[in-house]
Scaffold this active site. Structure first.
Site, mmCIF file in Angstrom:
data_model
loop_
_atom_site.group_PDB
_atom_site.id
_atom_site.type_symbol
_atom_site.label_atom_id
_atom_site.label_comp_id
_atom_site.label_asym_id
_atom_site.label_seq_id
_atom_site.Cartn_x
_atom_site.Cartn_y
_atom_site.Cartn_z
ATOM 1 N N SER A 143 0.924 -1.098 0.061
ATOM 2 C CA SER A 143 -0.057 0.050 -0.215
ATOM 3 C C SER A 143 0.852 1.345 0.015
ATOM 4 O O SER A 143 2.055 1.137 0.605
ATOM 5 C CB SER A 143 -0.826 0.118 1.282
ATOM 6 O OG SER A 143 -1.478 1.365 1.527
ATOM 7 N N TYR A 156 -1.245 -0.883 10.302
ATOM 8 C CA TYR A 156 -1.345 -1.025 8.921
ATOM 9 C C TYR A 156 -0.220 -0.763 8.029
ATOM 10 O O TYR A 156 0.358 -1.457 7.116
ATOM 11 C CB TYR A 156 -2.667 -0.219 8.308
ATOM 12 C CG TYR A 156 -2.838 -0.735 6.729
ATOM 13 C CD1 TYR A 156 -3.748 -1.706 6.376
ATOM 14 C CD2 TYR A 156 -2.863 0.163 5.697
ATOM 15 C CE1 TYR A 156 -4.076 -2.009 5.186
ATOM 16 C CE2 TYR A 156 -2.996 0.119 4.708
ATOM 17 C CZ TYR A 156 -3.840 -1.181 4.165
ATOM 18 O OH TYR A 156 -4.150 -1.119 2.964
ATOM 19 N N ALA A 158 2.737 -0.150 9.259
ATOM 20 C CA ALA A 158 3.878 -1.216 9.549
ATOM 21 C C ALA A 158 3.535 -2.363 9.043
ATOM 22 O O ALA A 158 4.582 -3.065 8.252
ATOM 23 C CB ALA A 158 3.854 -1.529 11.106
ATOM 24 N N LYS A 160 2.424 -2.966 5.858
ATOM 25 C CA LYS A 160 2.468 -2.960 4.429
ATOM 26 C C LYS A 160 3.926 -2.479 4.297
ATOM 27 O O LYS A 160 4.547 -3.022 3.153
ATOM 28 C CB LYS A 160 1.524 -1.985 3.972
ATOM 29 C CG LYS A 160 -0.075 -2.258 4.011
ATOM 30 C CD LYS A 160 -0.258 -3.329 3.345
ATOM 31 C CE LYS A 160 -1.635 -3.774 3.391
ATOM 32 N NZ LYS A 160 -1.753 -5.063 2.324
ATOM 33 N N THR A 239 8.706 -2.708 -6.472
ATOM 34 C CA THR A 239 7.416 -2.084 -5.874
ATOM 35 C C THR A 239 6.772 -1.394 -6.959
ATOM 36 O O THR A 239 7.315 -0.355 -7.478
ATOM 37 C CB THR A 239 7.383 -1.318 -4.513
ATOM 38 O OG1 THR A 239 8.098 -2.141 -3.511
ATOM 39 C CG2 THR A 239 6.055 -1.028 -4.084
HETATM 40 P P1 NDP Z 1 -11.548 -5.757 1.012
HETATM 41 O O1 NDP Z 1 -12.046 -5.419 2.461
HETATM 42 O O2 NDP Z 1 -12.573 -5.360 0.005
HETATM 43 O O3 NDP Z 1 -11.540 -7.227 0.673
HETATM 44 C C1 NDP Z 1 -10.586 -7.870 1.579
HETATM 45 C C2 NDP Z 1 -10.316 -9.578 1.319
HETATM 46 O O4 NDP Z 1 -9.481 -10.005 2.053
HETATM 47 C C3 NDP Z 1 -11.597 -10.247 1.381
HETATM 48 O O5 NDP Z 1 -11.834 -11.327 0.452
HETATM 49 C C4 NDP Z 1 -11.681 -10.951 2.746
HETATM 50 O O6 NDP Z 1 -12.152 -12.182 2.811
HETATM 51 C C5 NDP Z 1 -10.012 -11.111 2.663
HETATM 52 N N1 NDP Z 1 -9.544 -11.372 4.186
HETATM 53 C C6 NDP Z 1 -9.436 -10.426 4.872
HETATM 54 N N2 NDP Z 1 -8.774 -10.978 6.120
HETATM 55 C C7 NDP Z 1 -8.705 -12.312 5.618
HETATM 56 C C8 NDP Z 1 -7.970 -13.241 6.470
HETATM 57 N N3 NDP Z 1 -7.555 -13.263 7.565
HETATM 58 N N4 NDP Z 1 -7.897 -14.517 5.826
HETATM 59 C C9 NDP Z 1 -8.156 -14.585 4.603
HETATM 60 N N5 NDP Z 1 -8.875 -13.758 3.825
HETATM 61 C C10 NDP Z 1 -8.917 -12.487 4.464
HETATM 62 O O7 NDP Z 1 -10.193 -5.224 0.834
HETATM 63 P P2 NDP Z 1 -9.462 -4.665 -0.697
HETATM 64 O O8 NDP Z 1 -9.920 -5.359 -1.762
HETATM 65 O O9 NDP Z 1 -9.807 -3.134 -0.623
HETATM 66 O O10 NDP Z 1 -8.102 -4.792 -0.545
HETATM 67 C C11 NDP Z 1 -7.252 -5.787 -0.757
HETATM 68 C C12 NDP Z 1 -5.863 -5.462 -0.648
HETATM 69 O O11 NDP Z 1 -5.255 -4.338 -1.092
HETATM 70 C C13 NDP Z 1 -5.459 -5.566 0.830
HETATM 71 O O12 NDP Z 1 -4.502 -6.071 1.429
HETATM 72 C C14 NDP Z 1 -5.472 -3.983 1.389
HETATM 73 O O13 NDP Z 1 -4.684 -3.641 2.379
HETATM 74 C C15 NDP Z 1 -4.839 -3.422 -0.049
HETATM 75 N N6 NDP Z 1 -4.989 -2.253 -0.346
HETATM 76 C C16 NDP Z 1 -6.131 -1.809 -0.552
HETATM 77 C C17 NDP Z 1 -6.176 -0.280 -1.019
HETATM 78 C C18 NDP Z 1 -7.702 0.247 -1.130
HETATM 79 O O14 NDP Z 1 -7.567 1.561 -1.328
HETATM 80 N N7 NDP Z 1 -8.901 -0.456 -1.381
HETATM 81 C C19 NDP Z 1 -5.356 0.492 -1.010
HETATM 82 C C20 NDP Z 1 -3.900 -0.067 -0.598
HETATM 83 C C21 NDP Z 1 -3.773 -1.403 -0.370
HETATM 84 P P3 NDP Z 1 -13.945 -11.945 3.027
HETATM 85 O O15 NDP Z 1 -14.418 -11.701 1.718
HETATM 86 O O16 NDP Z 1 -14.289 -13.401 3.397
HETATM 87 O O17 NDP Z 1 -14.207 -10.989 4.203
#
Ligand code: NDP
Length: 249
Positions: A143, A156, A158, A160, A239
Site C-alpha cells: 500500500s 497497517y 507497518a 505494508k 514495488t
Molecule cells: P476488501 O476489504 O474489499 O477485501 C478483503 C479481502 O481479504 C476479502 O475477500 C476478505 O475475505 C479477505 N480477508 C481479509 N482478512 C482475511 C483473512 N484473515 N484470511 C483470509 N482472507 C481474508 O479489501 P480490498 O480489496 O480493498 O483490499 C485488498 C488488498 O489491497 C488489501 O491487502 C489491502 O490492504 C490492499 N490495499 C487496498 C487499498 C484500497 O484503497 N482499497 C489501498 C492499498 C492497499 P472475506 O471476503 O471472506 O471477508
C-alpha cells in the site's frame, strides 16, 4: 489473450474488491485460480463467476491466512486439486485504524497477523514445490501507506512496509530458482475497505491524487497480471505503485 495458459494461481482475499478482480483477470488470461477468502460464501461466489466464464478454471477455499496450520492444510488441498502453483498473490488484508497512543494490542496483532504474517504463511506453504519446479511468481499487495506512513494506521503501515522488506528479501533468496517476487502498492482504490471512510477523508485524499480520481480494482489487477506474466521475467524485488500519481519517488 492466454498469457497464463496451463498456470495455476493462488489469490488470497479473492472474495471481494481487489482480490476478486485479480482472480478474474488471471482467469481471463487462461490461469486456473484458487480463490481464497475468510468466508466460504465470498470465495465461492467469485469462483462461481469465474467458472461461468471459464468452466473449471476456479476453486474456492476458505481460510484465515493468519492461521499458519490452517494455511498449510489449505495449501495441501490446493496442491492435491491442481498439482502445482505457479503464481501466488498475497492480497488478503484488513484495517483496524486508530491513533498509536490508543491502539489496542488486539488491533495491532490482527493487522500484522493478517497482512504480514498471512503473506509469509502462504509463501512458506508453497515455497518448497515452487523452488523444486524452478519457476514462479509471487506478488505481494502492499500500500502507499507502507511507503509514506499514514496517521491513524500504525499497524497497517507497518504491515505494508514489512511486506516490502519481505518482498526484497525473498527476491534475493529466490532469484537463483527463477522465482520473482514483487509488490504492488495501491493508492486509494474503491472497494468495501475504502467505502467505509468518512466523506471528508475521501475528499482530502482525492485532492492529493494528480490523476484526479480514485482507482478501480481492475487497475491493480492489471499491474499484478503484468508482474505475474512472462513479460516481467527480468523484474524482481520491485514495488509497482498504482496510485494515480499520489506518491512519486
Ligand atoms: P476488501 O476489504 O474489499 O477485501 C478483503 C479481502 O481479504 C476479502 O475477500 C476478505 O475475505 C479477505 N480477508 C481479509 N482478512 C482475511 C483473512 N484473515 N484470511 C483470509 N482472507 C481474508 O479489501 P480490498 O480489496 O480493498 O483490499 C485488498 C488488498 O489491497 C488489501 O491487502 C489491502 O490492504 C490492499 N490495499 C487496498 C487499498 C484500497 O484503497 N482499497 C489501498 C492499498 C492497499 P472475506 O471476503 O471472506 O471477508
Amino acid at each position: 489473450m492466454n498469457r497464463f495458459e496451463n498456470q495455476i494461481a493462488i489469490v488470497t482475499g479473492a472474495g471481494r474488491g481487489i482480490g476478486e478482480s485479480i482472480a478474474k483477470c488471471l482467469a481471463d488470461g487462461g490461469a486456473k485460480v484458487a480463490c481464497i477468502s475468510r468466508s466460504e460464501a465470498n470465495s465461492a461466489k467469485v469462483a462461481d463467476a469465474i467458472n461461468a466464464a471459464h468452466p473449471g478454471a476456479a476453486r474456492a477455499y476458505a481460510v484465515d491466512v493468519a492461521d499458519k496450520k490452517a494455511v498449510e492444510e489449505t495449501a495441501a488441498k490446493i496442491f492435491a486439486d491442481f498439482g502445482r502453483v505457479d503464481i501466488l498473490v498475497n492480497n488478503a488484508g484488513i484495517t483496524r485504524d486508530g491513533l498509536a497512543m490508543r491502539m489496542s494490542e488486539a488491533d495491532w496483532d490482527a493487522v500484522i497477523g493478517t497482512n504480514l504474517k498471512g503473506a509469509f504463511n502462504f509463501i512458506q506453504a508453497i515455497l518448497r514445490p515452487m523452488i523444486k519446479q524452478r519457476s514462479g511468481r509471487i506478488v505481494n499487495i502492499s500500500s502507499v501507506a507502507g511507503l509514506m506512513g499514514n496517521a491513524g494506521q500504525a499497524n497497517y503501515s507497518a504491515s505494508k512496509a514489512g511486506l516490502l522488506g519481505l518482498t526484497k528479501t525473498l527476491a534475493r533468496e529466490l532469484a537463483g530458482r527463477n522465482i520473482t517476487v514483487n509488490a504492488v502498492a495501491p493508492g486509494f482504490i474503491k472497494t468495501d475497505m475504502t467505502d467505509v471512510l468518512p466523506e471528508a477523508i475521501k475528499t482530502g485524499v482525492l485532492a492529493q491524487i494528480p490523476l484526479g480520481s480514485f482507482g478501480a480494482p481492475e487497475d491493480i489487477a492489471a499491474a499484478v497480471a503484468f508482474l505475474a506474466s512472462a513479460d516481467a521475467k527480468y523484474i524482481t524485488g520491485q514495488t509497482l505503485t498504482v496510485d494515480g500519481g499520489m506518491v512519486m519517488a
